[in-house]
Design a protein around this motif. Structure first.
Motif, PDB file in Angstrom:
ATOM      1  N   HIS A 113       0.851  -1.192   0.000  1.00  0.00           N
ATOM      2  CA  HIS A 113       0.000   0.000   0.000  1.00  0.00           C
ATOM      3  C   HIS A 113       0.889   1.245   0.000  1.00  0.00           C
ATOM      4  O   HIS A 113       2.037   1.193   0.448  1.00  0.00           O
ATOM      5  N   TYR A 114       0.326   2.336  -0.448  1.00  0.00           N
ATOM      6  CA  TYR A 114       0.997   3.636  -0.367  1.00  0.00           C
ATOM      7  C   TYR A 114      -0.063   4.711  -0.446  1.00  0.00           C
ATOM      8  O   TYR A 114      -1.211   4.462  -0.821  1.00  0.00           O
ATOM      9  N   TYR A 115       0.341   5.900  -0.093  1.00  0.00           N
ATOM     10  CA  TYR A 115      -0.496   7.052  -0.383  1.00  0.00           C
ATOM     11  C   TYR A 115       0.403   8.220  -0.731  1.00  0.00           C
ATOM     12  O   TYR A 115       1.573   8.264  -0.345  1.00  0.00           O
ATOM     13  N   ALA A 116      -0.141   9.142  -1.491  1.00  0.00           N
ATOM     14  CA  ALA A 116       0.604  10.316  -1.930  1.00  0.00           C
ATOM     15  C   ALA A 116       0.581  11.373  -0.830  1.00  0.00           C
ATOM     16  O   ALA A 116      -0.461  11.619  -0.214  1.00  0.00           O
ATOM     17  N   THR A 117       1.721  11.981  -0.607  1.00  0.00           N
ATOM     18  CA  THR A 117       1.814  13.028   0.415  1.00  0.00           C
ATOM     19  C   THR A 117       1.020  14.268   0.024  1.00  0.00           C
ATOM     20  O   THR A 117       0.826  15.147   0.856  1.00  0.00           O
ATOM     21  N   THR A 118       0.545  14.324  -1.195  1.00  0.00           N
ATOM     22  CA  THR A 118      -0.281  15.447  -1.628  1.00  0.00           C
ATOM     23  C   THR A 118      -1.725  15.330  -1.138  1.00  0.00           C
ATOM     24  O   THR A 118      -2.495  16.273  -1.280  1.00  0.00           O
ATOM     25  N   PRO A 120      -4.772  15.444   1.426  1.00  0.00           N
ATOM     26  CA  PRO A 120      -4.957  16.344   2.566  1.00  0.00           C
ATOM     27  C   PRO A 120      -4.732  15.668   3.926  1.00  0.00           C
ATOM     28  O   PRO A 120      -4.303  16.304   4.868  1.00  0.00           O
ATOM     29  N   LYS A 121      -5.027  14.369   4.015  1.00  0.00           N
ATOM     30  CA  LYS A 121      -4.765  13.631   5.253  1.00  0.00           C
ATOM     31  C   LYS A 121      -4.525  12.169   4.916  1.00  0.00           C
ATOM     32  O   LYS A 121      -4.915  11.683   3.858  1.00  0.00           O
ATOM     33  N   ALA A 122      -3.881  11.485   5.830  1.00  0.00           N
ATOM     34  CA  ALA A 122      -3.575  10.068   5.614  1.00  0.00           C
ATOM     35  C   ALA A 122      -4.865   9.255   5.590  1.00  0.00           C
ATOM     36  O   ALA A 122      -5.803   9.547   6.323  1.00  0.00           O
ATOM     37  N   PRO A 123      -4.919   8.205   4.763  1.00  0.00           N
ATOM     38  CA  PRO A 123      -6.106   7.350   4.739  1.00  0.00           C
ATOM     39  C   PRO A 123      -6.258   6.580   6.051  1.00  0.00           C
ATOM     40  O   PRO A 123      -5.291   6.367   6.783  1.00  0.00           O
TER      41      PRO A 123
END
Length: 145
Positions: A113-118, A120-123
């Protein structure tokens, strides 16, 4: 189109949709996250996993990679309704080949998994997950509950 070519194309389109603003290192990292899902058998049971099977199944599983969501602005490019700029596609394709052929080791340490730092908030799914690393504008995780 052979299965190998189909896998490369779908992975390249997903990498483009998720990480075209990254350099090759960031694109390879996103690709490895997908490969890690492809290779993982969640229940160690040989049955299809909830996030899909094979590169196309994993990439296009509903709500897993937002670029494939029908309401995402990238979707028309991924489906061929609009053309991906050739130079951008070729870079994403290069990353896809590197990942599928294992030309570079997994820089994410097994992240799924990953998320983009762009964002607004972490999933919400990051709660209880193990942060693996940050590469470019993506934060990678494994052991996601």
């Amino acid at each position: 189109m052979s299965q190998r070519e189909r896998d490369i194309d779908v992975l390249a389109r997903t990498i483009w949709g998720e990480a075209r603003g990254e350099g090759i290192a960031g694109q390879v990292a996103v690709g490895w996250t997908i490969r890690n899902r492809v290779e993982m058998d969640l229940g160690q049971d040989g049955k299809p996993d909830w996030w899909g099977e094979g590169y196309e199944g994993v990439c296009r599983a509903p709500w897993q990679f937002s670029c494939w969501n029908k309401n995402d602005p990238n979707y028309p490019y991924l489906t061929g309704a609009r053309d991906i700029p050739n130079a951008q596609y070729m870079l994403a394709r290069e990353a896809a080949v590197v990942v599928i052929e294992g030309r570079q080791p997994d820089p994410t340490g097994g992240a799924t998994h990953y998320y983009a730092t762009t964002m607004p908030k972490a999933p919400k799914w990051v709660v209880g997950a193990a942060r693996a690393c940050k590469i470019g504008r993506h934060i990678f995780f494994k052991d996601v509950p």
